[in-house]
Design a protein around this motif. Sequence first.
Motif, short mmCIF file in Angstrom:
data_model
loop_
_atom_site.label_atom_id
_atom_site.label_comp_id
_atom_site.label_asym_id
_atom_site.label_seq_id
_atom_site.Cartn_x
_atom_site.Cartn_y
_atom_site.Cartn_z
N ASN A 87 0.83 -1.21 0.00
CA ASN A 87 0.00 0.00 0.00
C ASN A 87 0.86 1.25 0.00
O ASN A 87 0.51 2.25 -0.62
CB ASN A 87 -0.94 0.01 1.21
N ARG A 129 2.40 1.47 -3.58
CA ARG A 129 1.39 1.85 -4.57
C ARG A 129 0.88 3.26 -4.31
O ARG A 129 0.36 3.91 -5.21
CB ARG A 129 0.18 0.91 -4.46
N LEU A 169 4.96 5.89 -4.94
CA LEU A 169 4.77 6.08 -6.38
C LEU A 169 4.36 7.52 -6.67
O LEU A 169 4.77 8.12 -7.67
CB LEU A 169 3.69 5.10 -6.86
N LEU A 200 -3.88 -0.70 -17.53
CA LEU A 200 -4.71 -0.16 -16.44
C LEU A 200 -4.08 1.11 -15.87
O LEU A 200 -4.78 2.04 -15.47
CB LEU A 200 -4.87 -1.20 -15.33
N VAL A 201 -2.75 1.14 -15.82
CA VAL A 201 -2.07 2.34 -15.31
C VAL A 201 -2.32 3.50 -16.27
O VAL A 201 -2.69 4.60 -15.84
CB VAL A 201 -0.56 2.09 -15.16
N PHE A 256 5.33 -7.76 -6.03
CA PHE A 256 4.60 -6.59 -6.52
C PHE A 256 5.17 -5.33 -5.85
O PHE A 256 5.44 -4.31 -6.52
CB PHE A 256 3.12 -6.77 -6.18
N TYR A 258 -9.55 -9.27 -13.57
CA TYR A 258 -8.42 -8.44 -13.13
C TYR A 258 -8.59 -6.98 -13.54
O TYR A 258 -8.35 -6.06 -12.76
CB TYR A 258 -7.12 -9.01 -13.73
N ARG A 259 -9.05 -6.76 -14.78
CA ARG A 259 -9.20 -5.38 -15.27
C ARG A 259 -10.31 -4.64 -14.54
O ARG A 259 -10.37 -3.41 -14.57
CB ARG A 259 -9.51 -5.37 -16.76
N GLY A 265 -7.09 0.62 0.25
CA GLY A 265 -6.13 0.22 -0.80
C GLY A 265 -6.56 0.59 -2.20
O GLY A 265 -6.44 -0.21 -3.11
N GLY A 266 -7.08 1.80 -2.40
CA GLY A 266 -7.57 2.20 -3.72
C GLY A 266 -9.01 1.73 -3.89
O GLY A 266 -9.55 1.02 -3.05
N GLN A 309 -10.91 -0.32 -9.11
CA GLN A 309 -9.71 0.27 -9.70
C GLN A 309 -8.68 -0.87 -9.82
O GLN A 309 -8.44 -1.58 -8.86
CB GLN A 309 -9.20 1.34 -8.74
N GLY A 310 -8.12 -1.02 -11.00
CA GLY A 310 -7.16 -2.10 -11.22
C GLY A 310 -6.06 -2.10 -10.17
O GLY A 310 -5.64 -1.04 -9.70
N GLN A 311 -5.62 -3.30 -9.81
CA GLN A 311 -4.66 -3.38 -8.72
C GLN A 311 -3.30 -2.78 -9.08
O GLN A 311 -2.54 -2.39 -8.21
CB GLN A 311 -4.48 -4.84 -8.33
N SER A 312 -3.01 -2.70 -10.38
CA SER A 312 -1.69 -2.19 -10.77
C SER A 312 -1.63 -0.67 -10.77
O SER A 312 -0.57 -0.09 -10.93
CB SER A 312 -1.34 -2.71 -12.16
N THR A 313 -2.78 -0.02 -10.59
CA THR A 313 -2.78 1.45 -10.71
C THR A 313 -2.33 2.13 -9.42
O THR A 313 -2.45 1.55 -8.35
CB THR A 313 -4.20 1.95 -11.04
N PRO A 314 -1.80 3.35 -9.54
CA PRO A 314 -1.40 4.08 -8.33
C PRO A 314 -2.61 4.37 -7.45
O PRO A 314 -3.69 4.66 -7.98
CB PRO A 314 -0.81 5.39 -8.87
N ILE A 315 -2.42 4.29 -6.15
CA ILE A 315 -3.55 4.57 -5.25
C ILE A 315 -3.87 6.06 -5.25
O ILE A 315 -5.01 6.47 -5.28
CB ILE A 315 -3.23 4.09 -3.81
N ILE A 316 -2.80 6.88 -5.21
CA ILE A 316 -3.02 8.33 -5.23
C ILE A 316 -2.88 8.80 -6.68
O ILE A 316 -1.83 8.62 -7.29
CB ILE A 316 -2.00 9.08 -4.35
N ARG A 317 -3.94 9.36 -7.22
CA ARG A 317 -3.89 9.75 -8.64
C ARG A 317 -3.25 11.12 -8.80
O ARG A 317 -3.44 12.02 -7.99
CB ARG A 317 -5.29 9.79 -9.23
#
Lengths: 225, 383
Positions: A8, A11, A15, A103-104, A182, B274-275, B317-318, B322-330
């Motif tokens: 957490n 991420r 990041l 997704l990013v 991860f 997943y997506r 945790g987001g 929201q996809g798990q690979s994405t940043p939590i804070i946009r």
Amino acid sequence: MNWTNILNFSRGPLLHVAMIIFVAGLSFRLVRVLLLGWARDRAKNKGSKLWGVIVNYLKGLFVLPFIPWVRRTFRHNELTFIAGGLFHLSLFLVLVFGTAHILVWKSLWGFGWKGLPTPILAFFSAVGIISMIVLLINRLTHPVLKMLTKFPVWINWLVVFLPMITGFIMARHLWFRYEVIFSLHLISVSLLLIWIPFGRISHFLFYFFSKTIHGAQAGKRAVTP
Amino acid sequence: MKEKTIYEHLREKGLSRRDFMKLCGTIAGMMGLEFVPPVKALGKTLGPSPEEVVAQALKTRPKVPIIWLEFQDCAGCSEAISRSSSPLLSNLVLNDIAIEYHETLMAAAGFQAEKAKEECMKKYFGKYVLVVEGSPTLDDDGIYCTVAGKSNLDLLKEAAAGAAAVIATGNCACFGGIPAARPNPTRAVGVADLIKDKPVVNIPGCPAIPEVTTGTILHFLILGQLPETDQLKRPLPFYGHTVHDHCLRRPFYEAGKFAGSFDDEGARKGYCLYRLGCKGPTTYNACAGLKWERGLSYPVQSGHPCLGCSEPHFWDGGGFYQGQSTPIIRLDRGSTATLVGVGVAAGAALAGLNAVKKSRAKKDLRKDQSGAPGSEPGSKKEG
């Protein structure tokens, strides 16, 4: 501190800080280059600047990489050319067409696209990693390269290699628990983002910058870039 | 008078010996007990078989009293247990192993209930199992959750003092859960953060899978100790694998086939979620194996991505979708523009400084040249 919290954190705040440094740092670098000064171009406009730019990009990205023997860089060191080319191609494919990466992009830009099938991505990520190792060995053994290589170059190699290897291990579910690898992937990506503005990997941005300028200059003179 | 064993208790209720052995087999299977099966296959026996171990325990051990406390919770974990579709096991726990105190389920109320609890704690001191559902709160000495005039902190410490083991059920009791979601107004924490001198096991989930809670209680009853746990104190037989590991949509993940929305072609074909934000790869729970409603289904099977409800702070945790690979804070547009502005301003400022320095140097050079005509030509290169 458990790995879920570390994930957490990497991420989240890590990041985020990395992206802040990346965006502000690259803007800084770009402005510094732009304001270094421009020589006045007194040539008369004989052709089209835009055409020059288009030709320059097409040649640089889609033609010359596939007929490398016409280039001196290839004739001088085939290994570097091929391994370097494969590395760039794999990195592009995995970054742009890997589902997790899409997704990013979607979270950043609001739109996504379809990814490539996993086996193809697995193949290219392996190719990318092998190319990186080949390039490293080449640099370690080549007498001239060895002399030219200074400390920052090793950092460049490392900060690019770490996200690739951790990403590969994660996507294939090898050896580590998923949240551990991860987190390591995200930490290495953050490291890369923070390092880019300070090192030569910023060429991923400046490449397009110089390609455009050179193309425009050639186009203005109506010569092939 | 000697206390009745569980077996005697069950026989009195009319359970045949055959049914009793079936029950023992079920319990052993659910607890994941397996002893020497490869040796057994060779026709040799080494020690008792799992169901014999269970039967022996149920025949010899008296009932284990359970005190079930509820703090900041929704009673969902109790609901799950009471409506569990494996009636044999939940009956066993609810009726035969004896839950002595449970605010939601017991018939008694008020002073009588509290008195019964105190008596039970005194009578079975050092023997009972304390099950906690819901998160204890620390802020202002725990006054945000009180029962019978006592703060939850006092209640927890008092009950834990005489407990043989503590079982935290549900994400709230394990890690703070929803009450601990940012900004965590009551400073909710997990039970294991407060109770350090007793064995504590965490059964996270939202709700906890009833078979896992009953399985852990039975493990303590039968083997006399809590099961082996991971670093988050979750019993390994149930939390040893991720939801992703045993997911029935896993082949689609491997092939790179994903549902892009909840009603697209991919979703109808049962592709990987997943997506759509599935947290299965990082979520350790028995959902995909045990499932719910007697093995009928579980969230991912029903078409909804895993929320990661057995992980700490899953609420923060987001987004769930929201996809798990994405940043939590946009990094939103406004802050990106600000950052670019900062970079540009810094670059321009530095360039300006350089320009000033350069023009000064040029001026100095000109001055030098006009002041000293016979100076060395080499000095021209400087500046």
